[in-house]
Enzyme design. Sequence first.
Site: not given
Length: 157
Positions: A44-45
């Site tokens: 996600g990051c």
Amino acid sequence: MSVTLGQPVPDFTAQATSDTTVSLAELKGKQVVIYFYPKASTPGCTTEGGDFRDRKDAFATANTVILGVSRDGLRAQENFKTKQGFTFELVSDKDETLCRLFDVIKLKKLYGKEHLGIERSTFLIDKEGRLAREWRGVKVPGHVDDVLEAAQQLHAG
């Protein structure tokens, strides 16, 4: 003490990638996006950082600087930035000074265990240093477009 919408954000100085130190006072006159993410090099990051990277020119046109922040050490941040080709600095907030200022440390659950971690959040600071917008508990898809739109509107006045 934490930040409040419409109020000046207290000045801070933090260690960042590219052997730089970032200070809010030095960025006065520019809008600043500070986005907090849980951990470097996680899916996600990586997606979120890539979305900011891919729109960096549009943010620059709106007089807006991007800073990513997590509790990772500088080496992890440097590796993340290099591997993903990020064109903005990442801040190492190991002592959680910025995390606490922006109140992003929350109780989270992972595999049934509770722990304190960073709640994915983004903040837009105007060129006078006041908090203009905040997004908490962010979901990555489409988020960067929302932030860019807000930065463009703020820049246009």
